[in-house]
Scaffold this motif. Sequence first.
Motif, PDB file in Angstrom:
ATOM      1  N   LYS A  33      -3.528  14.162  -1.204  1.00 31.13           N
ATOM      2  CA  LYS A  33      -4.276  14.972  -2.160  1.00 31.13           C
ATOM      3  C   LYS A  33      -3.763  16.407  -2.229  1.00 31.13           C
ATOM      4  CE  LYS A  33      -8.518  12.243  -1.755  1.00 31.13           C
ATOM      5  NZ  LYS A  33      -9.968  12.247  -1.412  1.00 31.13           N
ATOM      6  N   GLN A  69       0.847  -1.186   0.000  1.00 31.86           N
ATOM      7  CA  GLN A  69       0.000   0.000   0.000  1.00 31.86           C
ATOM      8  C   GLN A  69       0.887   1.242   0.000  1.00 31.86           C
ATOM      9  OE1 GLN A  69      -3.406   0.132   2.566  1.00 31.86           O
ATOM     10  NE2 GLN A  69      -3.600  -2.089   2.663  1.00 31.86           N
ATOM     11  N   GLN A  93      -0.259   8.521   4.460  1.00 28.98           N
ATOM     12  CA  GLN A  93      -0.938   7.512   3.672  1.00 28.98           C
ATOM     13  C   GLN A  93      -1.430   8.132   2.369  1.00 28.98           C
ATOM     14  OE1 GLN A  93      -3.671   4.908   5.803  1.00 28.98           O
ATOM     15  NE2 GLN A  93      -2.964   5.780   7.750  1.00 28.98           N
ATOM     16  N   GLU A  94      -1.891   7.278   1.478  1.00 28.11           N
ATOM     17  CA  GLU A  94      -2.340   7.755   0.163  1.00 28.11           C
ATOM     18  C   GLU A  94      -3.432   8.799   0.294  1.00 28.11           C
ATOM     19  OE1 GLU A  94      -3.259   5.767  -4.192  1.00 28.11           O
ATOM     20  OE2 GLU A  94      -3.533   4.587  -2.376  1.00 28.11           O
ATOM     21  N   SER A  95      -4.303   8.628   1.293  1.00 23.44           N
ATOM     22  CA  SER A  95      -5.390   9.585   1.480  1.00 23.44           C
ATOM     23  C   SER A  95      -4.891  10.954   1.940  1.00 23.44           C
ATOM     24  CB  SER A  95      -6.392   9.040   2.499  1.00 23.44           C
ATOM     25  OG  SER A  95      -5.751   8.780   3.741  1.00 23.44           O
ATOM     26  N   ASP A  96      -3.659  11.012   2.464  1.00 21.15           N
ATOM     27  CA  ASP A  96      -3.106  12.278   2.941  1.00 21.15           C
ATOM     28  C   ASP A  96      -2.418  13.067   1.829  1.00 21.15           C
ATOM     29  OD1 ASP A  96      -3.820  11.638   5.572  1.00 21.15           O
ATOM     30  OD2 ASP A  96      -1.976  10.476   5.840  1.00 21.15           O
TER      31      ASP A  96
END
Length: 391
Positions: free
Chosen positions: A80, A4, A75-78
């Motif tokens: 943007k 991930q 994380q990927e969600s952070d």
Amino acid sequence: MNPQTFIRLSIGSLELRVPGITLNGAKSGRSALSFPCVCEIRLRGFPMQTAIIPLVSSPETTPDANNIASSFYLQESDLKALLAPGCPEWGNGRPVILFNGWIHIGKNKWLNGIAGAELHLRVKLDPDPRYIFQFKDKTKLSPQIIQLQGTIKQPIFSCKFSQDRVSPRDPLSNFWSSSFDGSELDIGKRERKGWNVKIHDLSGSAVAAAFITTPFVPSTGCDWAARSNPGAWLIVRSNVCRPESWHPWGKLEAWRERGIRDSICCRFHLLTEGHELGDLLMSEILISAEKGGEFYIDTDKQVRAASTPMHSPRGSGDFAAVSLAAGGFVMSCRVQGEGKCSKPLVQLAMRHVTCVEDVGIFMALAAAVDLSIEACRPFRRRLRRSASHSW
């Protein structure tokens, strides 16, 4: 196994220079700075981190690009907010240097009576993908271990817990202390020993194991395993060159710290040259006995907080030691507090994995951390034989 996305935001190469100030103090009638100088590093949504900033006297000094003062993991969600036109490289997951140079600090204000202070820093984003695993149940119930990939849950290992002394025919018996006599496994005694966990791959082959080598017993003057006399686990991995044999990899010590809220301290050493216990300190973490917490190996932040200085690997040929000591996040394991169903959640940096057996050894370490929460519970009183199944 698919990792991930995680990103490491590092701040490093910190140096401070002030015109008219040398390392020996004030010059040209100016006031001296208060040393050492400490920098507070903040990122929204993360705990504040601090770092000491050295003073440099020469403007020609080249800051050390490898000196990391602070790291944050996103994380990927952070990401943007970072995926702006100014950062197109992240579409390919490549490293990006956001800033590298000197900046004036204080907005032309005086700093301890001195104007013109400059701070050097280097801000960099690096891809740091991780594998995420979870035990499907508490460790003592010998659960499966699954890999989490979004909504996909893929079985990857099984673990087998036992609290009996291993069979003499088991290769693990080579590491077992001669003081462990199966006839002494009386639960009424004030000690916890004989616990062991084996990690098996999907074919059923054992790839790693963890077992108690120093029993958890009450320390002098108290009713729990204290810092003066911790319990200890030996973490071993399978020897690929010799089937059915084991290679010592690490030692985990654990004890109870008493206070307003009790904590369990877990201290992990990497064994770099054979069976040399306590060779390379990698982590020393306090976990809430009531609420649980996170054990981790992260040389960027843990080594600065450890009570014992971290030593360098003794042999450059020891790949495992050099790799783990190279810096940055290695692994984390989140566990619950006493009496709760833990189901440890483990994150592992992809760069430390070359094969599935590498993952297994960290699962064995995670199992030992989880079991240490229970092993460090106060003994309080002798247990009746009828309650022997409780431990």
